[in-house]
Design an enzyme around this catalytic site. Structure first.
Site, PDB file in Angstrom:
ATOM      1  N   TYR A 132     -22.538 -22.757 -44.903  1.00 45.39           N
ATOM      2  CA  TYR A 132     -22.890 -22.417 -43.519  1.00 45.39           C
ATOM      3  C   TYR A 132     -22.559 -23.608 -42.645  1.00 45.39           C
ATOM      4  O   TYR A 132     -22.857 -24.755 -43.004  1.00 45.39           O
ATOM      5  CB  TYR A 132     -24.390 -22.093 -43.423  1.00 45.39           C
ATOM      6  CG  TYR A 132     -24.873 -21.849 -42.009  1.00 45.39           C
ATOM      7  CD1 TYR A 132     -24.529 -20.681 -41.318  1.00 45.39           C
ATOM      8  CD2 TYR A 132     -25.688 -22.775 -41.360  1.00 45.39           C
ATOM      9  CE1 TYR A 132     -24.974 -20.458 -40.024  1.00 45.39           C
ATOM     10  CE2 TYR A 132     -26.145 -22.554 -40.066  1.00 45.39           C
ATOM     11  CZ  TYR A 132     -25.784 -21.387 -39.400  1.00 45.39           C
ATOM     12  OH  TYR A 132     -26.240 -21.168 -38.124  1.00 45.39           O
TER      13      TYR A 132
ATOM     14  N   LYS B 197     -28.382 -33.296 -37.874  1.00 46.98           N
ATOM     15  CA  LYS B 197     -29.674 -33.529 -38.525  1.00 46.98           C
ATOM     16  C   LYS B 197     -30.071 -35.017 -38.508  1.00 46.98           C
ATOM     17  O   LYS B 197     -30.535 -35.513 -37.493  1.00 46.98           O
ATOM     18  CB  LYS B 197     -29.664 -32.934 -39.933  1.00 46.98           C
ATOM     19  CG  LYS B 197     -29.421 -31.389 -39.882  1.00 46.98           C
ATOM     20  CD  LYS B 197     -29.589 -30.721 -41.201  1.00 46.98           C
ATOM     21  CE  LYS B 197     -29.094 -29.280 -41.227  1.00 46.98           C
ATOM     22  NZ  LYS B 197     -30.001 -28.294 -40.675  1.00 46.98           N
TER      23      LYS B 197
ATOM     24  N   ASP C 263     -18.190 -30.971 -43.785  1.00 47.34           N
ATOM     25  CA  ASP C 263     -19.385 -30.735 -42.976  1.00 47.34           C
ATOM     26  C   ASP C 263     -20.551 -31.462 -43.641  1.00 47.34           C
ATOM     27  O   ASP C 263     -21.162 -30.956 -44.583  1.00 47.34           O
ATOM     28  CB  ASP C 263     -19.644 -29.225 -42.873  1.00 47.34           C
ATOM     29  CG  ASP C 263     -20.896 -28.922 -42.065  1.00 47.34           C
ATOM     30  OD1 ASP C 263     -21.627 -29.879 -41.700  1.00 47.34           O
ATOM     31  OD2 ASP C 263     -21.152 -27.734 -41.797  1.00 47.34           O
TER      32      ASP C 263
HETATM   33  N1  PMP Z   1     -23.590 -27.357 -40.955  1.00 48.32           N
HETATM   34  C1  PMP Z   1     -24.510 -27.416 -41.927  1.00 48.32           C
HETATM   35  C2  PMP Z   1     -24.095 -27.879 -43.295  1.00 48.32           C
HETATM   36  C3  PMP Z   1     -25.828 -27.043 -41.678  1.00 48.32           C
HETATM   37  O1  PMP Z   1     -26.725 -27.096 -42.665  1.00 48.32           O
HETATM   38  C4  PMP Z   1     -26.181 -26.608 -40.384  1.00 48.32           C
HETATM   39  C5  PMP Z   1     -27.589 -26.200 -40.038  1.00 48.32           C
HETATM   40  N2  PMP Z   1     -28.411 -25.844 -41.047  1.00 48.32           N
HETATM   41  C6  PMP Z   1     -25.187 -26.575 -39.401  1.00 48.32           C
HETATM   42  C7  PMP Z   1     -23.908 -26.971 -39.715  1.00 48.32           C
HETATM   43  C8  PMP Z   1     -25.504 -26.142 -38.012  1.00 48.32           C
HETATM   44  O2  PMP Z   1     -26.269 -27.084 -37.371  1.00 48.32           O
HETATM   45  P1  PMP Z   1     -27.173 -26.683 -36.102  1.00 48.32           P
HETATM   46  O3  PMP Z   1     -28.228 -25.768 -36.626  1.00 48.32           O
HETATM   47  O4  PMP Z   1     -27.680 -27.988 -35.605  1.00 48.32           O
HETATM   48  O5  PMP Z   1     -26.272 -26.015 -35.121  1.00 48.32           O
END
Ligand code: PMP
Length: 421
Positions: free
Chosen positions: A139, A262, A234
């Site tokens: 994701y 994060k 990512d």
């Molecule tokens: N990439 C990863 C690996 C994530 O875990 C998340 C959120 N859980 C996101 C992108 C998206 O981040 P945000 O919720 O801050 O938009």
């Protein structure tokens, strides 16, 4: 008297501002929290919990760490946003470049979604190609091009993962299974000259924690290089969590673009994408690829990020490893005593316990685990004051604030609950 959740449902769709908070994965209704300190959070009725969600990853030094709080308070009094450069942005960007080999330029945005969205625009803009490769079960936020599902078959053109994602756009995203080099090879053999890049969570965290198999990330690096496509890691979840330089340091792989989120914002809204000077200077204003943000590099978030990264020294990573290992071994022992099959995947302070008797290496394995049993486990733990993610397909996060005794209490609770499953 309506409950807080009922009141929220009257003004917020589903009562939540991010769907996974709604407890649909485990049943019941979400808990409303009022405060947090260290590893613990308090709900609006005074219930106290040891927290393993940690705001889904940012709170690696725990809730309301005194240094983070002081920095944010100090900054709030000086101004919360300028919409113009401030030196705090340079200070945090410099820390990222110092920690992550290969990051020479960092562009801050406000969410992980924005970071991945911008990274794929960069990949498309820099290569002049439109197609993308995404890994099944990873994701990357709710970006149109990344909110796609695999169709049937191993090599698939994406189908929209949500109404509102245009099919022609989803079709530009190919979806292949995690940890499957052959699928990527086969895809590039036929489409390699049209593919702008691969985006992948180097350690999958959004289908539960699944580490890369030995050689997997190196193979993605080699294939993308051979086809002049970009490798986007990512690291929104893994960045600054699994090691000072993230998963790319742990597994010795050098992406073209890294996405962070994060931890980088220390619990405030900040995220970033980063890479070599040559690549990143193709973004506006120096280059033609456009991306912008009113609150990007927000001073409050920069201060929280700086304090958080500065707290993450070698001793902090050693503590994270020790506590998370304690949790892993305790959960394994509790499951074994209750004769419950449990596969625990852990990398540093991120961990998922799958109720499953086989190794979990990909999305198929993750979804084969018993999510009904997880739901029972979740509620049993909640009753005992342990707050886990309200979904079986998530990581549990340990922070530097989790003490040995809190982990021990968690293990005792788990042993009690497992005996009832
Ligand atoms: N990439 C990863 C690996 C994530 O875990 C998340 C959120 N859980 C996101 C992108 C998206 O981040 P945000 O919720 O801050 O938009």
């Amino acid at each position: 008297m309506p409950t807080p959740f009922e009141r929220a449902c009257e003004v917020i769709p589903g009562g939540v501002n991010s769907p996974v908070r709604a407890f649909r994965g485990v049943g019941g209704t979400p808990i409303f929290f009022e405060s947090g300190s260290g590893a613990e959070i308090l709900d609006v009725e005074g219930g106290r919990y040891i927290d393993y969600v940690g705001s889904w990853g940012p709170l690696i030094v725990g809730h309301a760490h005194p240094r983070v709080v002081a920095a944010v308070q100090d900054q709030a009094a000086k101004g919360t946003s300028f919409g113009a450069p401030c030196e705090l942005e340079t200070a945090l960007a410099s820390r990222v470049c110092a920690r992550v080999d290969g990051c020479e330029r960092v562009r801050f945005v406000s969410s992980g979604t924005e970071a991945t969205m911008s990274a794929i625009r960069l990949a498309r803009g820099a290569t002049g190609r439109d197609e993308l490769v995404k890994i099944e079960g990873c994701y990357h936020g709710h970006v149109d091009s990344l909110l796609v599902q695999a169709g049937s078959g191993l090599l698939t053109l994406g189908i929209p993962g949500s109404p509102g994602v245009p099919e022609p756009l989803a079709k530009l995203t190919h979806v292949v299974p995690f940890n499957d080099v052959a699928a990527v090879e086969a895809l590039f053999a036929t489409r390699g000259d049209r593919i702008a890049g691969i985006i992948v969570e180097p350690i999958a965290g959004n289908m539960g924690v699944i580490p890369p198999q030995p050689g997997y990330l190196a193979a993605l690096r080699e294939i993308t290089k051979r086809h002049s496509a970009l490798l986007i890691l990512d690291e929104v979840m893994t960045g600054f969590r699994v090691s000072p330089g993230g998963a790319q340091q742990l597994y010795d792989v050098k992406p073209d673009v890294s996405c962070f989120g994060k931890v980088i914002g220390g619990g405030l809204p900040a995220a970033a994408y980063a890479g070599s000077a040559e690549l990143m200077e193709q973004m506006a204003p120096n280059g033609p690829i456009y991306q912008a943000g009113t609150l990007s590099g927000n001073p409050l978030a920069m201060r929280a990020g700086i304090e958080t990264l500065d707290l993450l020294d070698d001793a902090a990573y050693a503590t994270l490893e020790r506590r998370a290992a304690q949790l892993e071994h305790g959960l394994a022992a509790a499951a074994s005593a209750a004769s419950i099959p449990l596969t625990i995947n852990r990398v540093g302070s991120m961990l998922t316990a799958f109720f499953y008797d086989q190794p979990v290496r990909d999305f198929g394995g993750a979804t084969a685990a018993d999510s009904e049993r997880y739901a029972k486990f979740f509620h049993g733990m909640l009753k005992r004051g342990i707050y886990l993610a309200p979904s079986a397909f998530e990581a549990a996060f340990v922070s530097t604030a989790h003490g040995e005794q809190q982990i021990e209490r968690t293990i005792e609770a788990a042993a009690e609950v497992m005996a009832t499953l």
